[in-house]
Design an enzyme around this catalytic site. Structure first.
Site, PDB file in Angstrom:
ATOM      1  N   SER A  23      19.606  52.661 -99.795  1.00  0.00           N
ATOM      2  CA  SER A  23      18.734  51.472 -99.857  1.00  0.00           C
ATOM      3  C   SER A  23      18.585  50.949-101.281  1.00  0.00           C
ATOM      4  O   SER A  23      17.826  50.014-101.521  1.00  0.00           O
ATOM      5  CB  SER A  23      17.350  51.807 -99.278  1.00  0.00           C
ATOM      6  OG  SER A  23      16.796  52.926 -99.926  1.00  0.00           O
ATOM      7  N   ASN A 110       8.355  60.149 -98.319  1.00  0.00           N
ATOM      8  CA  ASN A 110       7.679  59.396 -97.246  1.00  0.00           C
ATOM      9  C   ASN A 110       6.376  58.768 -97.728  1.00  0.00           C
ATOM     10  O   ASN A 110       6.093  57.605 -97.448  1.00  0.00           O
ATOM     11  CB  ASN A 110       7.415  60.307 -96.042  1.00  0.00           C
ATOM     12  CG  ASN A 110       8.706  60.829 -95.446  1.00  0.00           C
ATOM     13  OD1 ASN A 110       9.780  60.371 -95.812  1.00  0.00           O
ATOM     14  ND2 ASN A 110       8.601  61.790 -94.550  1.00  0.00           N
ATOM     15  N   HIS A 156       0.061  12.334 -80.696  1.00  0.00           N
ATOM     16  CA  HIS A 156       1.332  12.185 -79.957  1.00  0.00           C
ATOM     17  C   HIS A 156       2.344  11.358 -80.760  1.00  0.00           C
ATOM     18  O   HIS A 156       3.204  10.712 -80.173  1.00  0.00           O
ATOM     19  CB  HIS A 156       1.124  11.540 -78.582  1.00  0.00           C
ATOM     20  CG  HIS A 156      -0.012  12.132 -77.807  1.00  0.00           C
ATOM     21  ND1 HIS A 156       0.139  13.203 -76.953  1.00  0.00           N
ATOM     22  CD2 HIS A 156      -1.340  11.829 -77.787  1.00  0.00           C
ATOM     23  CE1 HIS A 156      -1.038  13.516 -76.423  1.00  0.00           C
ATOM     24  NE2 HIS A 156      -1.960  12.703 -76.914  1.00  0.00           N
ATOM     25  N   SER A 277      23.753  11.389-101.237  1.00  0.00           N
ATOM     26  CA  SER A 277      24.850  11.749-100.336  1.00  0.00           C
ATOM     27  C   SER A 277      26.156  11.577-101.085  1.00  0.00           C
ATOM     28  O   SER A 277      26.278  10.709-101.948  1.00  0.00           O
ATOM     29  CB  SER A 277      24.821  10.815 -99.127  1.00  0.00           C
ATOM     30  OG  SER A 277      26.101  10.743 -98.541  1.00  0.00           O
ATOM     31  N   LYS A 283      21.759   6.634 -99.984  1.00  0.00           N
ATOM     32  CA  LYS A 283      20.903   7.719 -99.497  1.00  0.00           C
ATOM     33  C   LYS A 283      20.035   8.342-100.578  1.00  0.00           C
ATOM     34  O   LYS A 283      20.434   8.534-101.713  1.00  0.00           O
ATOM     35  CB  LYS A 283      21.770   8.833 -98.864  1.00  0.00           C
ATOM     36  CG  LYS A 283      22.400   8.452 -97.553  1.00  0.00           C
ATOM     37  CD  LYS A 283      21.405   8.158 -96.447  1.00  0.00           C
ATOM     38  CE  LYS A 283      20.839   9.387 -95.824  1.00  0.00           C
ATOM     39  NZ  LYS A 283      21.693  10.160 -94.965  1.00  0.00           N
ATOM     40  N   ASN A 285      17.710  11.596-100.009  1.00  0.00           N
ATOM     41  CA  ASN A 285      17.303  12.542 -98.964  1.00  0.00           C
ATOM     42  C   ASN A 285      16.203  13.481 -99.444  1.00  0.00           C
ATOM     43  O   ASN A 285      16.201  13.919-100.597  1.00  0.00           O
ATOM     44  CB  ASN A 285      18.506  13.377 -98.523  1.00  0.00           C
ATOM     45  CG  ASN A 285      19.610  12.509 -97.938  1.00  0.00           C
ATOM     46  OD1 ASN A 285      19.341  11.459 -97.354  1.00  0.00           O
ATOM     47  ND2 ASN A 285      20.849  12.936 -98.128  1.00  0.00           N
ATOM     48  N   GLU A 290      13.171  19.401 -96.337  1.00  0.00           N
ATOM     49  CA  GLU A 290      13.970  19.892 -95.201  1.00  0.00           C
ATOM     50  C   GLU A 290      14.231  21.390 -95.338  1.00  0.00           C
ATOM     51  O   GLU A 290      14.179  22.146 -94.365  1.00  0.00           O
ATOM     52  CB  GLU A 290      15.298  19.137 -95.122  1.00  0.00           C
ATOM     53  CG  GLU A 290      15.139  17.707 -94.659  1.00  0.00           C
ATOM     54  CD  GLU A 290      16.429  16.904 -94.826  1.00  0.00           C
ATOM     55  OE1 GLU A 290      17.520  17.453 -94.599  1.00  0.00           O
ATOM     56  OE2 GLU A 290      16.345  15.728 -95.202  1.00  0.00           O
ATOM     57  N   TYR A 317       7.399  59.508 -90.141  1.00  0.00           N
ATOM     58  CA  TYR A 317       8.436  58.688 -90.776  1.00  0.00           C
ATOM     59  C   TYR A 317       9.746  58.733 -89.994  1.00  0.00           C
ATOM     60  O   TYR A 317      10.158  59.774 -89.507  1.00  0.00           O
ATOM     61  CB  TYR A 317       8.696  59.169 -92.218  1.00  0.00           C
ATOM     62  CG  TYR A 317       9.786  58.361 -92.893  1.00  0.00           C
ATOM     63  CD1 TYR A 317       9.504  57.144 -93.499  1.00  0.00           C
ATOM     64  CD2 TYR A 317      11.120  58.787 -92.873  1.00  0.00           C
ATOM     65  CE1 TYR A 317      10.513  56.383 -94.073  1.00  0.00           C
ATOM     66  CE2 TYR A 317      12.129  58.035 -93.443  1.00  0.00           C
ATOM     67  CZ  TYR A 317      11.820  56.829 -94.046  1.00  0.00           C
ATOM     68  OH  TYR A 317      12.810  56.076 -94.608  1.00  0.00           O
ATOM     69  N   LYS A 325      11.913  46.832 -95.962  1.00  0.00           N
ATOM     70  CA  LYS A 325      11.955  46.233 -97.297  1.00  0.00           C
ATOM     71  C   LYS A 325      12.717  44.916 -97.386  1.00  0.00           C
ATOM     72  O   LYS A 325      12.198  43.936 -97.932  1.00  0.00           O
ATOM     73  CB  LYS A 325      12.500  47.262 -98.301  1.00  0.00           C
ATOM     74  CG  LYS A 325      11.384  48.239 -98.718  1.00  0.00           C
ATOM     75  CD  LYS A 325      11.868  49.415 -99.493  1.00  0.00           C
ATOM     76  CE  LYS A 325      12.446  50.474 -98.617  1.00  0.00           C
ATOM     77  NZ  LYS A 325      11.474  51.034 -97.624  1.00  0.00           N
TER      78      LYS A 325
HETATM   79  N1  ARG Z   1      14.708  54.902 -98.831  1.00  0.00           N
HETATM   80  C1  ARG Z   1      13.740  55.431 -97.924  1.00  0.00           C
HETATM   81  C2  ARG Z   1      12.951  54.258 -97.308  1.00  0.00           C
HETATM   82  O1  ARG Z   1      13.012  53.223 -97.824  1.00  0.00           O
HETATM   83  C3  ARG Z   1      12.774  56.305 -98.649  1.00  0.00           C
HETATM   84  C4  ARG Z   1      12.127  57.334 -97.791  1.00  0.00           C
HETATM   85  C5  ARG Z   1      13.110  58.315 -97.354  1.00  0.00           C
HETATM   86  N2  ARG Z   1      12.524  59.424 -96.691  1.00  0.00           N
HETATM   87  C6  ARG Z   1      13.228  60.262 -95.928  1.00  0.00           C
HETATM   88  N3  ARG Z   1      12.616  61.239 -95.398  1.00  0.00           N
HETATM   89  N4  ARG Z   1      14.498  60.083 -95.757  1.00  0.00           N
HETATM   90  O2  ARG Z   1      12.315  54.391 -96.282  1.00  0.00           O
END
Ligand code: ARG
Length: 459
Positions: A23, A110, A156, A277, A283, A285, A290, A317, A325
């Site tokens: 991640s 966690n 309306h 445009s 134009k 715009n 938008e 978890y 995220k």
């Molecule tokens: N990268 C993980 C997340 O965003 C961090 C937590 C990972 N915990 C685990 N027990 N693998 O959730």
């Protein structure tokens, strides 16, 4: 980089699995929160006698150096690491030696990731609410500029009653005030520290969760360690706040797009906030509006994403939660961008008073006022409504307007009509007689502006 969890298994995963699992490409934006959290954790561990003061000093100095180096660019975040938590802990151990391995005592990734994300979203909420305030100010200033500009009010999307343009704009200011309130309220529940929940069950060490929470500026600690690591309600709530805010921006965006069309001709945007445009030379715009309208779709998608990720997740978890995220970062980034472009776009737009008033003078927009006139002369509203409906029908068939129908013709519909009817249906009078609280008269609009300014002053 190695794996923090190497031991039970070799720690070697296939390249594709490693990439899939990682991640760091998106959670690296949590590096400041992760380091700040770790510094507080080391402090708590030493205060509770779990590590020595000497260890704490080494850990803290190492963490501060990492923060400085990431900030200055001297240390590049390694995208091959599993996540930001791994990267920082491993870098620390590589720099300060074995003592780095003590940092993760009485902690788990966690509770660490839940902590980092709460800290991050608290800060993001402040950035967003500041931007909302800037937009409310821009809208309120524009409303003050056009507090007496008469325009059609619609239901309306049909001309309904005359209003002031300032009044219409202020409706958006009040929506945004609720958004402000909603973010502030969301932060109240976010402002709870999960750190010390550890993996899920708490810890056998004699830790001080209250101390660590206070160090990090949290208002409270989570009261159940399983909930502490499993709760992502604050993410869902935050994205909902973003979604409803986008709904409001999108509604205003849509109106701006209509108002800037040739058909309406009510509003002109500054060249700074329009595009042309590549083929049609005439134009101009309203692309920014938008895009704000369009980007609302992705924020709703983020909301649908998070609540679907959480649905049916067993405690505690699960790796599914890593998906929170990208969704929440995308929602926050989108909202910040939309707010940033909207405020100056509003500040620099101009409205065409003549076109708005001309539009308000057509479409029998003062028919309600004609009915109210008869009521004030003693007629019941329902009968007055019917009479005026017949007058409108008569005007349409004979190509007349309420203003051009003469008194004799009026009298064929009701004896109660007198010469003063013409001033009762004068568009400007229609607006300015609506002095009820929250109404469209200049006086009411001025009051609303004063209320908003006072509220923002307090905020
Ligand atoms: N990268 C993980 C997340 O965003 C961090 C937590 C990972 N915990 C685990 N027990 N693998 O959730």
């Amino acid at each position: 980089m190695g794996k923090l969890w190497q031991g039970r298994t070799s720690g070697k995963v296939s390249e594709i699995a490693d990439d899939f699992n990682s991640s760091i490409k998106f959670d690296k934006r949590l590096y400041k929160e992760d380091i700040t959290g770790s510094i507080a954790h080391a402090k708590m561990l030493s205060k509770c006698g779990i590590i020595t003061e000497e260890d704490e000093k080494t850990l803290t100095a190492g963490l501060i150096a990492i923060l400085d180096d990431i900030n200055s660019g001297a240390l590049k975040i390694d995208d091959s690491a599993e996540d930001i938590h791994t990267f920082i802990e491993e870098t620390l151990t590589a720099r300060v030696g074995a003592v780095g391995k003590k940092l993760h005592t009485a902690r788990s990734r966690n509770d660490q990731v839940a902590l980092d994300l709460r800290m991050h979203l608290k800060a993001e909420s402040t950035v967003i609410t500041d931007k909302i305030i800037a937009l409310i100010n821009a809208i309120t200033d524009k409303a003050a500029e056009y507090k007496d500009a008469v325009c059609p009010g619609y239901t309306h999307l049909q001309r309904a009653q005359p209003i002031t343009f300032g009044h219409h704009l202020l409706a958006y200011a009040f929506m945004l005030i609720r958004d402000l309130d909603r973010f502030n309220d969301c932060v109240k529940r976010m402002d709870v520290s999960p750190i010390g929940s550890c993996a899920l069950a708490g810890t056998t060490y004699n830790t001080d969760r209250q101390f660590e929470a206070k160090e990090l500026g949290f208002n409270a600690v989570s009261q159940n360690s399983i909930d502490g690591v499993s709760d992502r309600d604050f993410v869902a709530e935050f994205i909902f706040c973003c979604s409803l805010l986008q709904t409001h921006l999108s509604r205003l965006a849509e109106e701006i797009i209509l108002w800037t069309s040739w058909e309406f001709g009510f509003v002109k945007l500054s060249d700074d906030f329009t595009t042309g445009s590549s083929i049609m030379p005439q134009k101009k715009n309203s692309d920014m509006a938008e895009l704000v309208r369009g980007k609302t779709g992705r924020v709703y998608g983020d909301l649908m994403g998070i609540i679907t990720v959480l649905k049916g997740l067993p405690l505690a978890y699960n790796k599914d939660m890593q998906e929170d995220k990208e969704l929440v970062f995308d929602a926050a980034d989108t909202v910040k961008m939309c707010l940033s472009v909207f405020a100056p776009m509003i500040s620099t737009m101009t409205a065409n008073r003549d076109n708005m008033k001309a539009a308000a003078s057509k479409g029998f927009i003062n028919a309600t006022d004609l009915a109210d006139y008869l009521v004030k002369k003693g007629e019941t509203f329902r009968t007055a409504y019917k009479i005026c409906g017949e007058i409108v029908g008569y005007c349409i068939n004979s190509g007349k307007t309420l203003e051009t129908l003469d008194l004799k013709e009026y009298k064929t519909f009701s004896e109660l009509f007198e010469n003063d009817l013409y001033s009762a249906i004068d568009i400007v009078n229609c607006v300015n007689k609506r002095i009820s609280e929250g109404g469209t008269s200049v006086a009411s609009v001025e009051k609303q502006i004063a209320e908003i300014r006072e509220l923002l002053h307090k905020n």
